[in-house]
Design a protein around this motif. Structure first.
Motif, short mmCIF file in Angstrom:
data_model
loop_
_atom_site.label_atom_id
_atom_site.label_comp_id
_atom_site.label_asym_id
_atom_site.label_seq_id
_atom_site.Cartn_x
_atom_site.Cartn_y
_atom_site.Cartn_z
N GLY A 1 10.47 26.13 -11.98
CA GLY A 1 9.68 26.60 -11.19
C GLY A 1 8.33 25.30 -11.52
N THR A 2 8.55 24.31 -12.48
CA THR A 2 7.33 23.53 -12.50
C THR A 2 7.81 22.22 -11.59
N GLU A 3 6.64 21.62 -11.18
CA GLU A 3 6.89 20.61 -10.32
C GLU A 3 7.17 19.24 -11.09
N ILE A 4 8.14 18.62 -10.71
CA ILE A 4 8.64 17.54 -11.78
C ILE A 4 7.91 16.33 -11.26
N THR A 5 7.27 15.63 -11.94
CA THR A 5 6.84 14.03 -11.61
C THR A 5 7.26 13.30 -12.73
N PRO A 6 7.05 11.94 -12.79
CA PRO A 6 7.25 11.18 -13.98
C PRO A 6 6.71 11.55 -15.20
N LYS A 7 5.37 12.15 -15.13
CA LYS A 7 4.68 12.54 -16.12
C LYS A 7 5.12 13.95 -16.84
N THR A 8 5.55 14.86 -15.68
CA THR A 8 6.01 16.22 -16.38
C THR A 8 7.49 16.40 -16.80
N SER B 1 0.96 -1.23 -0.04
CA SER B 1 0.01 0.03 -0.04
C SER B 1 0.97 1.27 0.02
N PHE B 2 0.31 2.28 -0.49
CA PHE B 2 1.14 3.60 -0.65
C PHE B 2 0.35 4.72 -0.45
N ASP B 3 0.42 5.57 0.48
CA ASP B 3 -0.32 6.79 0.93
C ASP B 3 -1.86 6.41 1.25
N GLY B 4 -1.95 5.33 1.78
CA GLY B 4 -3.27 4.46 2.36
C GLY B 4 -3.84 4.02 1.38
N VAL B 5 -3.40 3.64 0.11
CA VAL B 5 -4.24 3.15 -1.01
C VAL B 5 -3.57 1.84 -1.36
N GLU B 6 -4.31 0.87 -1.43
CA GLU B 6 -3.90 -0.64 -1.26
C GLU B 6 -3.34 -0.78 -2.81
N ILE B 7 -2.41 -1.43 -2.93
CA ILE B 7 -1.78 -1.72 -4.36
C ILE B 7 -1.90 -3.06 -4.60
N LYS B 8 -2.64 -3.44 -5.70
CA LYS B 8 -2.79 -4.78 -6.21
C LYS B 8 -2.11 -5.33 -7.31
N SER B 9 -1.88 -4.39 -8.15
CA SER B 9 -1.10 -4.57 -9.20
C SER B 9 -0.15 -3.50 -9.77
N ILE B 10 0.81 -3.82 -10.64
CA ILE B 10 1.80 -2.51 -11.09
C ILE B 10 1.24 -1.55 -11.81
N ASP B 11 -0.19 -1.64 -12.35
CA ASP B 11 -1.07 -0.46 -12.82
C ASP B 11 -1.27 0.55 -11.63
N ASP B 12 -1.60 -0.32 -10.49
CA ASP B 12 -2.13 0.74 -9.31
C ASP B 12 -1.16 1.54 -8.93
N PHE B 13 0.16 0.91 -8.85
CA PHE B 13 1.33 1.55 -8.30
C PHE B 13 1.81 2.62 -9.44
N ASN B 14 1.72 2.57 -10.48
CA ASN B 14 2.18 3.46 -11.63
C ASN B 14 1.18 4.81 -11.61
N ASN B 15 0.04 4.56 -11.62
CA ASN B 15 -1.05 5.53 -11.45
C ASN B 15 -1.02 6.42 -10.39
N ILE B 16 -0.43 5.78 -9.04
CA ILE B 16 -0.28 6.74 -7.83
C ILE B 16 1.08 7.59 -7.93
N VAL B 17 2.07 6.80 -8.57
CA VAL B 17 3.39 7.70 -8.56
C VAL B 17 3.61 8.75 -9.77
N LYS B 18 2.67 8.43 -11.00
CA LYS B 18 2.89 9.20 -12.15
C LYS B 18 2.70 10.84 -11.94
N ASN B 19 1.70 11.00 -10.82
CA ASN B 19 1.37 12.50 -10.45
C ASN B 19 1.51 12.91 -9.16
N ILE B 20 2.65 11.97 -8.49
CA ILE B 20 2.58 12.22 -6.95
C ILE B 20 3.57 13.58 -6.87
N GLU B 21 3.18 14.27 -5.63
CA GLU B 21 3.58 15.62 -5.28
C GLU B 21 5.35 15.33 -4.86
#
Length: 520
Positions: free
Chosen positions: A305-312, A234-254
């Protein structure tokens, strides 16, 4: 507690001492080759004779073996030539050492001593007894057979009568030589099926989540004391059941924010506080990031000045040009805590970098684009599905990369499997039995495959060298029908000698060329 290597060295010292004491008691049955004892015996001949009575089966088996050996001969020869080509391209520090080229436990650092000795002994015994069986099928006298000892039995040998072997037809002789490597490759095939389809098919992940197969040194996960072969459930209180769950969390994480992660490692759960962000995993020497002082393990926060995430990150960099100066804000672990830093970096040309380091992947659209000179990983870890390796090992022939990964498991630190890795999976019976059995099957596969394919190379004194010589002799006699047998023999021997030296030269070049490149 003494290590396995120390125990082996003590036993080896005792063994050599015993040989020194009894060195003058050699006989026709026992002889010494340094620390190795060779025992010749007549025992076992009757067993080989009984096995060899099914002549029709063994002749068909050996004929198939000749075809298999020829196929493996050309494939293995092509592979070592390709590796010689790669020796001109790979960095010198990645070149194989001489020890890595020798498939002997105790010398090659990736071959474990216990599994290696067992698998090597089985491979040699199978190899040599196969020669003996086909010799008897071909009515060729077997002078002796026996065992070779180095503390424990490490091999066997069969001695067909050399004069009789030279007098029989090419086909009979090739059957004898092909039998050894064929049996090795057949046993390798059987062990691979048992390893992949049976053993790997019986394991299942103990938890849902993602597996950490690697992490960047100095990254937040590394600092938090989380080891590779942990699972994030789990990450940030969200249960992780698959790699997609993890990628969806981290791609826009602050970036730079602390999050709570639930970790499963070696059978227990625990919580860890992790600083999020895109982590620098590599810095290219003499490029802008390197010159500005950015380091592996730094966590990117903002660029201009732009926040850096895996997406940005890629969006921001694609909007820059060569020669632009950008402001990079990042976190670095110093003095027991994460410290904020900021540097200005003047960018290089992305096209020029690819042209120098990876021209095949270069694109015209890269020309004039800004290039920082770093590689990154979200959170600084390589996260994979929990069943990623199990699936790859179950289906090694699904693609070329899976096959070479399967062959290269020892070089990736996977055989024997790390205890932390095995603890992620449930087994159908006791893990203390299951995993040693699984490792044994893999090493039986690996060393039999290695011995079988190496022995078919077209170089005397390898089995493949003799098969190749007889093949050249056969073709020469068909093309030059008027030539006498003596001339055909001389030509085939000369061609085989040339190939033998070529094989030796190619193998040596794989070791030497990268090192010569480093010097020159």
């Amino acid at each position: 507690m003494m290590s396995g290597l120390l125990i082996f060295l003590i036993l080896l010292l005792i063994w050599i001492s015993a040989i020194y004491i009894f060195r003058n008691k050699e006989s026709d049955s026992f002889s010494l080759w340094g620390p190795i004892v060779m025992w010749k015996t007549e025992k076992g001949k009757k067993l080989i004779e009984r096995i060899s009575k099914k002549e029709k089966f063994w002749k068909g088996y050996a004929d198939f073996g000749i075809a298999l050996s020829l196929f493996a001969m050309f494939a293995t020869f092509a592979l070592i030539i390709y590796n010689a080509y790669l020796s001109f391209l790979i960095p010198p520090e990645n070149a194989p050492s001489p020890q890595m080229m020798i498939g002997l436990p105790g010398i090659n650092p990736v071959i474990p001593l216990g599994y290696g000795i067992l698998a090597l002994a089985v491979a040699i015994i199978i190899h040599e007894f196969s020669h003996g069986i086909l010799a008897m099928v071909g009515k060729i006298k077997v002078n002796a057979l026996g065992l070779i000892f180095l503390i424990v039995p490490i091999g066997a040998f069969v001695e067909p009568d050399e004069e009789e072997l030279e007098k029989v037809s090419r086909r009979k002789r090739s059957r004898v030589f092909a039998a050894g490597p064929t049996s090795n490759m057949f046993l390798a095939f059987v062990c691979a099926i048992l390893f992949s389809s049976v053993m790997m098919g019986m394991i299942s992940p103990k938890v849902n989540g993602v597996m950490i197969s690697g992490e960047v040194e100095g990254s937040p996960f590394d600092i938090a004391g989380i080891n590779p072969w942990s699972a994030i459930t789990s990450f940030d209180g969200v249960e992780i059941k698959s790699i997609d769950d993890f990628n969806n969390i981290v791609k826009n994480i602050e970036p730079g924010k602390k999050f709570n992660a639930t970790i499963f490692y070696e059978g227990r759960f625990f919580n860890a506080s992790i600083v999020s962000g895109l982590v620098i995993s590599n810095v290219v020497k003499d490029y802008p990031a390197y010159s500005a002082g950015l380091e592996v393990g730094d966590v990117l926060l903002r660029i201009n000045g732009t926040e850096i995430t895996p997406k940005t990150f890629s969006q921001v960099m694609n909007g820059t040009g060569a020669g632009d100066t950008i402001n990079v804000e990042f976190l670095r672990y110093e003095n027991g805590k994460m410290e904020n830093h900021s540097v200005f970096v003047t960018l290089a040309d992305k096209y020029d970098y690819y042209q120098e380091y990876n021209p095949d992947a270069n694109k015209e659209e890269y020309r004039g684009k800004g290039f920082l000179g770093i590689s990154t990983l979200p959170m600084g870890i390589t996260a994979l599905p929990m069943d990623y390796y199990r699936n790859r090992l179950m289906h090694p022939l699904s693609d070329r990369h899976s096959f070479f990964f399967y062959i290269a498991l020892p070089f990736a630190g996977f055989s024997p499997f790390p205890e932390a890795f095995t603890s992620l999976f449930s087994t159908p019976f006791s893990p203390s039995v299951f995993w040693p059995l699984t490792n044994t099957l893999y090493w039986l596969f690996w060393l039999n495959f290695a011995i079988g394919t190496f022995n078919v190379l077209p170089a005397i004194p390898l089995d493949g060298g003799y098969i190749f010589r007889d093949g050249v002799s056969f073709l020469t006699s068909k093309i030059k029908r008027k030539w006498k047998d003596e001339k055909v023999k001389k030509v085939s021997s000369a061609v085989t000698t040339i190939f033998s030296f070529a094989v030796l030269f190619v193998i040596i070049s794989i070791i030497l060329i990268p090192r010569l490149r480093a010097i020159l």
